[in-house]
Design a protein around this motif. Structure first.
Motif, short mmCIF file in Angstrom:
data_model
loop_
_atom_site.label_atom_id
_atom_site.label_comp_id
_atom_site.label_asym_id
_atom_site.label_seq_id
_atom_site.Cartn_x
_atom_site.Cartn_y
_atom_site.Cartn_z
N SER A 5 0.63 -1.32 -0.34
CA SER A 5 0.43 -0.38 -0.61
C SER A 5 0.76 1.15 0.07
CB SER A 5 -0.73 0.35 0.99
OG SER A 5 -0.05 -0.18 2.05
N PRO A 6 1.29 1.24 -1.12
CA PRO A 6 2.39 2.86 -1.44
C PRO A 6 1.97 4.34 -1.35
CG PRO A 6 2.49 1.79 -3.15
CD PRO A 6 1.16 0.99 -2.32
N PRO A 7 2.33 5.11 -0.95
CA PRO A 7 1.79 6.17 -0.78
C PRO A 7 1.81 6.31 -2.46
CG PRO A 7 3.83 6.43 0.12
CD PRO A 7 4.41 5.18 -0.31
N ILE A 8 0.61 7.16 -2.72
CA ILE A 8 0.54 7.65 -4.70
C ILE A 8 1.36 8.21 -4.60
CG2 ILE A 8 -0.94 9.32 -5.96
CD1 ILE A 8 -3.16 8.21 -3.93
N GLY A 9 2.29 8.29 -5.96
CA GLY A 9 3.54 9.32 -6.73
C GLY A 9 4.95 8.44 -6.39
N SER A 10 4.48 6.77 -4.91
CA SER A 10 6.41 6.91 -5.17
C SER A 10 6.52 5.84 -5.43
CB SER A 10 5.97 6.61 -3.68
OG SER A 10 5.22 5.19 -3.80
N ILE A 11 8.24 5.50 -5.46
CA ILE A 11 8.61 4.82 -6.36
C ILE A 11 8.33 3.45 -5.71
CG2 ILE A 11 10.78 4.04 -7.04
CD1 ILE A 11 11.68 6.59 -8.23
N ASN A 12 7.57 2.19 -5.25
CA ASN A 12 7.79 1.10 -4.39
C ASN A 12 8.46 0.68 -5.08
OD1 ASN A 12 6.17 0.08 -2.50
ND2 ASN A 12 4.61 -0.82 -3.84
N ALA A 13 9.42 0.16 -5.37
CA ALA A 13 10.43 -0.84 -5.43
C ALA A 13 12.31 -0.16 -5.89
CB ALA A 13 10.17 -1.16 -6.66
N LYS A 14 12.72 -1.51 -5.23
CA LYS A 14 14.29 -1.36 -5.39
C LYS A 14 14.23 -2.86 -6.16
CE LYS A 14 14.69 1.12 -1.18
NZ LYS A 14 13.64 2.10 -0.34
N PHE A 15 16.20 -2.49 -6.10
CA PHE A 15 15.89 -4.05 -6.86
C PHE A 15 17.67 -4.58 -5.84
CE2 PHE A 15 18.57 -0.35 -8.67
CZ PHE A 15 20.12 -1.21 -9.14
N TRP A 16 17.45 -5.97 -6.55
CA TRP A 16 19.33 -6.21 -5.94
C TRP A 16 19.89 -7.30 -6.97
CZ3 TRP A 16 18.01 -11.48 -6.42
CH2 TRP A 16 17.10 -11.93 -6.24
N THR A 17 21.27 -7.36 -6.72
CA THR A 17 22.11 -7.94 -8.15
C THR A 17 22.42 -9.26 -7.25
OG1 THR A 17 24.04 -6.20 -7.34
CG2 THR A 17 22.45 -6.11 -8.93
N THR A 18 22.99 -10.27 -8.29
CA THR A 18 23.49 -11.40 -7.26
C THR A 18 24.69 -12.36 -8.48
OG1 THR A 18 21.39 -12.41 -6.24
CG2 THR A 18 23.03 -14.20 -7.46
N TRP A 19 25.47 -11.54 -7.92
CA TRP A 19 26.95 -11.33 -9.05
C TRP A 19 27.17 -13.15 -9.19
CZ3 TRP A 19 30.92 -7.19 -9.43
CH2 TRP A 19 30.40 -6.39 -9.31
N ASP A 20 27.48 -13.77 -10.37
CA ASP A 20 27.64 -15.04 -10.40
C ASP A 20 26.62 -16.15 -9.93
OD1 ASP A 20 29.68 -13.99 -12.11
OD2 ASP A 20 31.37 -14.61 -11.04
N ALA A 21 25.59 -16.40 -9.96
CA ALA A 21 24.50 -16.85 -9.54
C ALA A 21 24.53 -18.55 -10.13
CB ALA A 21 23.02 -16.44 -10.03
#
Length: 135
Positions: free
Chosen positions: A114-130
């Motif tokens: 339930s994000p605030p309106i207009g917010s960027i509601n995500a982030k990212f992560w990385t896994t190198w050489d998975a």
């Protein structure tokens, strides 16, 4: 069954001959419902390729490249209609590494159901050489 953008990594993976990448939408916070339009762009020098919600199971295969790659993860804002870059979670950056015999992964996770309106509601992560081949 509808594919809402979660990567389907069910096929055989042939590692080698260049770095490979795939994208993953976390089930946490109903990410596939919160983030419908997304794009992961990976680049190194003159080479660039993307994985999007339109073909979420796409696996990027470079032609013999390895090392560190630039990374841009974007979502389409429902309130502005503009693409906006996501910030990485702590411990990840806008760079991802991958050896020529490996595959690396970029994950996207919603911050809230339930994000605030207009917010960027995500982030990212990385896994190198998975995953790597011993060949």
């Amino acid at each position: 069954m509808s594919n809402l953008g979660t990567a389907n990594f069910g096929s055989v993976v042939e590692l080698g001959n260049g770095a490979q990448f795939w994208a993953y939408l976390s089930p946490e916070n109903e990410t596939s419902k919160m983030i419908r339009s997304w794009k992961v762009t990976i680049s190194q020098g003159n080479w660039s390729d993307s994985i999007t919600n339109e073909n979420p199971s796409k696996q990027i295969q470079t032609n013999g490249l390895s090392g560190n790659f630039n990374l841009n993860v974007e979502v389409l804002s429902g309130s502005t209609g503009m693409w906006q870059s996501l910030l990485p979670v702590q411990g990840s950056t806008n760079e991802i590494g991958c050896n020529s015999n490996c595959a690396s992964m970029v994950g996207i996770v919603a911050d809230s159901i339930s994000p605030p309106i207009g917010s960027i509601n995500a982030k990212f992560w990385t896994t190198w050489d998975a995953m790597c081949s011993t060949k």
